[in-house]
Motif scaffolding. Structure first.
Motif, PDB file in Angstrom:
ATOM      1  N   VAL A 135       0.848  -1.104  -0.075  1.00  0.00           N
ATOM      2  CA  VAL A 135      -0.021  -0.002  -0.059  1.00  0.00           C
ATOM      3  C   VAL A 135       0.846   1.279   0.028  1.00  0.00           C
ATOM      4  O   VAL A 135       0.663   2.250  -0.673  1.00  0.00           O
ATOM      5  CB  VAL A 135      -1.038  -0.079   1.187  1.00  0.00           C
ATOM      6  N   GLU A 136       1.967   1.400   0.732  1.00  0.00           N
ATOM      7  CA  GLU A 136       2.808   2.315   0.762  1.00  0.00           C
ATOM      8  C   GLU A 136       3.528   2.764  -0.568  1.00  0.00           C
ATOM      9  O   GLU A 136       3.817   3.598  -0.728  1.00  0.00           O
ATOM     10  CB  GLU A 136       3.852   2.346   2.046  1.00  0.00           C
ATOM     11  N   GLN A 137       3.840   1.773  -1.490  1.00  0.00           N
ATOM     12  CA  GLN A 137       4.366   1.963  -2.874  1.00  0.00           C
ATOM     13  C   GLN A 137       3.501   2.306  -3.657  1.00  0.00           C
ATOM     14  O   GLN A 137       3.681   2.967  -4.680  1.00  0.00           O
ATOM     15  CB  GLN A 137       4.775   0.478  -3.156  1.00  0.00           C
ATOM     16  N   SER A 138       1.907   2.174  -3.464  1.00  0.00           N
ATOM     17  CA  SER A 138       0.946   2.651  -4.184  1.00  0.00           C
ATOM     18  C   SER A 138       0.731   4.353  -4.094  1.00  0.00           C
ATOM     19  O   SER A 138       1.350   4.731  -3.118  1.00  0.00           O
ATOM     20  CB  SER A 138      -0.276   1.935  -4.065  1.00  0.00           C
ATOM     21  N   ARG A 139       0.283   4.811  -5.019  1.00  0.00           N
ATOM     22  CA  ARG A 139      -0.191   6.204  -4.870  1.00  0.00           C
ATOM     23  C   ARG A 139      -1.103   6.451  -3.708  1.00  0.00           C
ATOM     24  O   ARG A 139      -1.910   5.473  -3.501  1.00  0.00           O
ATOM     25  CB  ARG A 139      -0.846   6.844  -6.249  1.00  0.00           C
ATOM     26  N   GLU A 140      -1.068   7.608  -3.075  1.00  0.00           N
ATOM     27  CA  GLU A 140      -2.199   7.806  -1.788  1.00  0.00           C
ATOM     28  C   GLU A 140      -3.405   7.933  -2.735  1.00  0.00           C
ATOM     29  O   GLU A 140      -3.485   8.509  -3.647  1.00  0.00           O
ATOM     30  CB  GLU A 140      -1.711   9.130  -1.317  1.00  0.00           C
ATOM     31  N   ILE A 141      -4.514   7.385  -2.023  1.00  0.00           N
ATOM     32  CA  ILE A 141      -5.937   7.365  -2.339  1.00  0.00           C
ATOM     33  C   ILE A 141      -6.452   8.428  -1.540  1.00  0.00           C
ATOM     34  O   ILE A 141      -6.475   8.314  -0.363  1.00  0.00           O
ATOM     35  CB  ILE A 141      -6.556   6.129  -2.331  1.00  0.00           C
ATOM     36  N   LYS A 142      -6.979   9.482  -2.144  1.00  0.00           N
ATOM     37  CA  LYS A 142      -7.598  10.804  -1.625  1.00  0.00           C
ATOM     38  C   LYS A 142      -8.581  10.233  -0.419  1.00  0.00           C
ATOM     39  O   LYS A 142      -9.412   9.272  -0.918  1.00  0.00           O
ATOM     40  CB  LYS A 142      -7.975  11.675  -2.201  1.00  0.00           C
ATOM     41  N   GLY A 143      -8.539  10.489   0.677  1.00  0.00           N
ATOM     42  CA  GLY A 143      -9.420  10.214   1.807  1.00  0.00           C
ATOM     43  C   GLY A 143      -9.500   8.940   2.397  1.00  0.00           C
ATOM     44  O   GLY A 143     -10.355   8.490   3.112  1.00  0.00           O
ATOM     45  N   ILE A 144      -8.338   8.180   1.958  1.00  0.00           N
ATOM     46  CA  ILE A 144      -8.399   6.629   2.748  1.00  0.00           C
ATOM     47  C   ILE A 144      -6.890   6.645   3.274  1.00  0.00           C
ATOM     48  O   ILE A 144      -5.913   7.026   2.889  1.00  0.00           O
ATOM     49  CB  ILE A 144      -8.319   5.766   1.402  1.00  0.00           C
ATOM     50  N   GLU A 145      -7.019   6.397   4.696  1.00  0.00           N
ATOM     51  CA  GLU A 145      -5.809   6.094   5.522  1.00  0.00           C
ATOM     52  C   GLU A 145      -5.286   4.818   4.929  1.00  0.00           C
ATOM     53  O   GLU A 145      -5.907   3.701   5.022  1.00  0.00           O
ATOM     54  CB  GLU A 145      -6.273   5.976   6.972  1.00  0.00           C
ATOM     55  N   LEU A 146      -4.069   4.881   4.646  1.00  0.00           N
ATOM     56  CA  LEU A 146      -3.006   3.816   4.057  1.00  0.00           C
ATOM     57  C   LEU A 146      -3.149   2.486   5.095  1.00  0.00           C
ATOM     58  O   LEU A 146      -3.257   1.516   4.681  1.00  0.00           O
ATOM     59  CB  LEU A 146      -1.899   4.147   3.796  1.00  0.00           C
ATOM     60  N   ASN A 147      -2.978   2.782   6.465  1.00  0.00           N
ATOM     61  CA  ASN A 147      -2.882   1.648   7.380  1.00  0.00           C
ATOM     62  C   ASN A 147      -4.167   0.982   7.538  1.00  0.00           C
ATOM     63  O   ASN A 147      -4.274  -0.179   7.746  1.00  0.00           O
ATOM     64  CB  ASN A 147      -2.554   2.242   8.645  1.00  0.00           C
TER      65      ASN A 147
END
Length: 190
Positions: A135-147
């Motif tokens: 998940v950390e390697q992927s682009r950040e998705i607006k509005g979703i906490e990666l953890n």
């Protein structure tokens, strides 16, 4: 140490681990004695104590080796250094279900009994850590906490594994990998 002794040690440890798994199908770890383990393994007590001080050390070594194999199985598609995504992932690259199938007795004990209390949480934590790497390697998705996304994905995979176990491994590992890939593609585009 020569190869003969290494082989004997491996053989003894495998026998002890297999004996423990066999006993865990019948009762909780607290109810199992070292005497029972060595009787089922057909080794003497001295052999057990040569490698382990307590039965919990045997459990820990067994669990640690399965967790290492789980990590290796999950990371297998990423070893080539490619940046994999749902779009370019294929069924043969997904190895986590092969891992579970190879250790099916162990996973069935975890899922269907209280023999090894707390192990489901440990496996889910490891899956969450693995998902976090991706998940950390992927682009950040607006509005979703990666953890939270990593946790969601880990527990979704664990849910598939539990359902597969509850159905007594009715499907092949390849079929389960295909189902996971199809689910990932479905959720991505829906």
């Amino acid at each position: 140490m020569d190869n003969y002794h290494d082989r004997r040690i491996r053989k003894s440890k495998i026998a002890l681990k297999n004996a423990l798994i066999s006993l865990l199908k019948q009762k909780n770890l607290q109810q199992i004695t070292v005497t029972e383990i060595v009787q089922v393994a057909d080794v003497n007590r001295g052999t057990f104590y040569k490698h382990y001080q307590y039965k919990e050390e045997l459990v820990e070594e067994m669990v640690d080796s399965i967790i290492v194999d789980l990590i290796d199985s999950y990371r297998a598609p990423y070893k080539k250094g490619e940046n994999l995504s749902v779009d370019n992932l294929n069924v043969s690259a997904i190895k986590i279900f092969d891992h579970v199938e190879n250790h099916s007795e162990f996973y069935a004990i975890i899922a269907k009994s209280n023999a090894l209390i707390g192990l489901q949480s440990r496996i889910c934590k490891q899956l969450t850590d693995l998902m976090s790497e991706v998940v950390e390697q992927s682009r950040e998705i607006k509005g979703i906490e990666l953890n939270l996304l990593a946790s969601y994905q880990a527990y979704a995979i664990w849910g598939l594994i539990i359902e597969w176990i509850n159905q007594d491994f009715k499907y092949s590992a390849t079929y389960m990998s295909n189902q996971l890939l199809t689910i990932l593609q479905f959720t991505r585009y829906s």
